[in-house]
Design an enzyme around this catalytic site. Structure first.
Site, short mmCIF file in Angstrom:
data_model
loop_
_atom_site.label_atom_id
_atom_site.label_comp_id
_atom_site.label_asym_id
_atom_site.label_seq_id
_atom_site.Cartn_x
_atom_site.Cartn_y
_atom_site.Cartn_z
N THR A 39 -55.49 39.46 -78.32
CA THR A 39 -54.10 39.31 -78.73
C THR A 39 -53.51 38.01 -78.20
O THR A 39 -52.53 37.52 -78.74
CB THR A 39 -53.24 40.48 -78.20
OG1 THR A 39 -53.57 40.65 -76.81
CG2 THR A 39 -53.52 41.77 -78.93
N SER A 92 -72.74 23.92 -55.70
CA SER A 92 -72.36 25.33 -55.76
C SER A 92 -73.44 26.11 -55.03
O SER A 92 -74.61 25.70 -55.01
CB SER A 92 -72.21 25.79 -57.20
OG SER A 92 -73.38 26.41 -57.63
N GLY A 105 -70.26 35.24 -67.43
CA GLY A 105 -70.61 35.87 -68.71
C GLY A 105 -70.36 37.36 -68.77
O GLY A 105 -70.70 38.02 -69.75
N GLY A 137 -67.44 38.85 -68.73
CA GLY A 137 -66.12 39.21 -69.25
C GLY A 137 -65.11 39.43 -68.14
O GLY A 137 -64.09 40.08 -68.34
N LEU A 138 -65.37 38.87 -66.95
CA LEU A 138 -64.44 39.04 -65.83
C LEU A 138 -63.76 37.70 -65.49
O LEU A 138 -63.26 37.51 -64.39
CB LEU A 138 -65.17 39.60 -64.61
CG LEU A 138 -65.77 41.00 -64.81
CD1 LEU A 138 -66.54 41.45 -63.56
CD2 LEU A 138 -64.69 42.04 -65.15
N SER A 177 -64.88 34.49 -65.10
CA SER A 177 -65.43 33.62 -64.06
C SER A 177 -65.01 32.17 -64.30
O SER A 177 -64.76 31.43 -63.34
CB SER A 177 -66.96 33.71 -64.04
OG SER A 177 -67.49 33.32 -65.28
N SER A 178 -64.92 31.75 -65.56
CA SER A 178 -64.58 30.34 -65.78
C SER A 178 -63.13 30.05 -65.40
O SER A 178 -62.84 29.01 -64.82
CB SER A 178 -64.89 29.91 -67.22
OG SER A 178 -64.37 30.82 -68.13
N ASP A 213 -56.61 34.59 -69.17
CA ASP A 213 -57.41 34.59 -67.95
C ASP A 213 -56.86 33.62 -66.91
O ASP A 213 -56.78 33.93 -65.72
CB ASP A 213 -58.87 34.23 -68.28
CG ASP A 213 -59.47 35.20 -69.27
OD1 ASP A 213 -58.84 36.25 -69.53
OD2 ASP A 213 -60.56 34.91 -69.81
C1 GLA Z 1 -61.64 35.92 -73.32
C2 GLA Z 1 -60.65 34.77 -73.46
C3 GLA Z 1 -59.22 35.28 -73.41
C4 GLA Z 1 -58.99 36.43 -74.38
C5 GLA Z 1 -60.08 37.48 -74.21
C6 GLA Z 1 -59.97 38.58 -75.23
O1 GLA Z 1 -61.55 36.47 -72.04
O2 GLA Z 1 -60.84 33.84 -72.42
O3 GLA Z 1 -58.34 34.22 -73.67
O4 GLA Z 1 -58.91 35.98 -75.69
O5 GLA Z 1 -61.39 36.92 -74.30
O6 GLA Z 1 -58.81 39.29 -75.02
#
Ligand code: GLA
Length: 378
Positions: A30, A62, A116, A118-119, A121-122, A166
């Site tokens: 969103t 690193s 990678g 989905g938490l 990290s970047s 993020d």
């Molecule tokens: C990644 C992206 C975010 C967001 C999510 C999905 O984490 O970095 O900006 O779009 O996916 O909600």
């Protein structure tokens, strides 16, 4: 010391900063549609220790890779740089443009945010780096501006078309709170995260996604296409945030696939607002229902789940004491987040790991999440 108080205090020769990863409790896909999100920062974080050096450029090491990388002060094509250094290079370049980075510094990066997964990290890497460079140069950038700069670094230098969630939560979160972000105007609200005697557990499928990957980018293109079609009928629609259920119900407004994509966004925004109310009322049952509905929508309408994520959610929500579960973040792998009674957390972790191993023959890492504070200088 919180970021807002220390960021930009007078320059020092060495500094250590930290910036957290995040788990999104609800509101995925969103943010790039000007919508609403409700993430929490987690205790996993990236630390950057930085010191000024007299020669121009960044020398970066690193703990994960033991060689030193050199990042030049001039603009080069970032696609030639090692993947993880592109985020750092982007932040450095954009900060140099506004005179908020030193010409030369040595950086040492440590992180326990798995890449990678989905938490975010970047984002943790970008925000911790940005805060360290700002601090070395004695410049001050408000957290929201810093988050915007980090997102630009990711878009323009790392080739990831991510939204703003993020970086915002990594820079601005408050311990013990979720962060409601309105991604249209970047208004934020810190919502106390205290469902009665319940908390979050995250499971990492081990399936690695890259948000620079095709799936994320193609969803963004579908959204652009849907927006163009909807605006042609109704100019009040500036972004998918403005679409209503009745816009969607209009015959022929959108081809079926695009209608499903937009329906996810419209309903997910609504769920985020309801989730805030649940948190305010300590209503874990209501919150859990919204999380599950969100997962189903991401799976069926938005098409960003995968077999491993779906299996984890299915197993988790059948267990006693679990209120809800959903994939979190960009999807196509990564993590599931569950809301569960505190005294059922251990049983949940054990049971789900066994079921996952039986079905996929792979170990499952899990983490009980502590809603943590945003970036700071140590
Ligand atoms: C990644 C992206 C975010 C967001 C999510 C999905 O984490 O970095 O900006 O779009 O996916 O909600």
């Amino acid at each position: 010391m919180p970021f807002s108080e220390v960021n930009g205090s007078s320059a020092s020769a060495t500094v250590t900063t930290r910036a957290p990863g995040r788990v999104n409790v609800i509101g995925d896909h969103t943010d790039y549609a000007d919508g609403l999100v409700l993430p929490v920062a987690i205790q996993l974080e990236t630390r950057v220790t930085a010191r000024l050096v007299p020669t121009a450029g960044l020398r970066v090491t690193s703990t994960a890779m033991d060689e030193e990388r050199f990042l030049p002060p001039d603009r080069i094509d970032a696609s030639g740089l090692a993947g993880w250094t592109r985020y750092i290079y982007g932040v450095y370049q954009l900060l140099l443009e506004v005179s908020a980075a030193p010409r030369g510094a040595k950086l040492r990066i440590e992180s326990d945010v798995p890449p990678g997964a989905g938490l975010a990290s970047s984002a943790a890497l970008e925000v911790a780096t940005a805060l360290a460079l700002c601090s070395l140069s004695g410049r001050s950038l408000p957290p929201v501006e810093l988050a915007l700069l980090c997102r630009r670094a990711e878009n323009e230098f790392a080739g990831s078309p991510c939204g703003i969630m993020d970086q915002m939560v990594s820079a601005c979160a408050r311990a013990g709170h979720a962060l409601l972000i309105d991604c249209r105007d970047l208004q934020m609200e810190h919502v106390p995260f205290r469902p009665r005697r319940a908390g979050l557990v995250v499971f990492d499928t081990g399936v690695r996604h890259s948000i620079a990957g095709a799936g994320y980018a193609s969803r963004r293109c579908e959204c652009e296409e849907a927006l163009t079609l909807l605006r042609a009928r109704s100019p009040r629609i500036r972004s998918l945030r403005d679409v209503t259920e009745s816009d969607l119900a209009e015959a022929g407004a959108l081809p079926e696939l695009l209608r499903q994509r937009v329906r996810h966004i419209v309903r997910e925004n609504d769920r985020v607002l309801k989730a805030r109310t649940c948190l305010e009322n300590g209503d874990a049952t209501g919150m859990g229902r919204l999380m599950l509905a969100s997962h189903e929508s991401l799976r069926d309408d938005y098409g960003v789940s995968c077999a491993e994520l779906d299996a984890l959610v299915d197993v988790a929500v059948r267990l006693p004491g679990v209120y809800g579960a959903r994939m979190t973040g960009g999807g196509f792998g990564g993590c599931v987040v569950c809301l569960v009674d505190d005294d059922r957390k251990d049983a949940l972790r054990t049971h789900v790991a066994e079921a996952y191993d039986r079905q996929f023959g792979r170990p499952l890492r899990s983490l009980a999440v502590t809603p943590s504070g945003g970036a700071s200088i140590l």
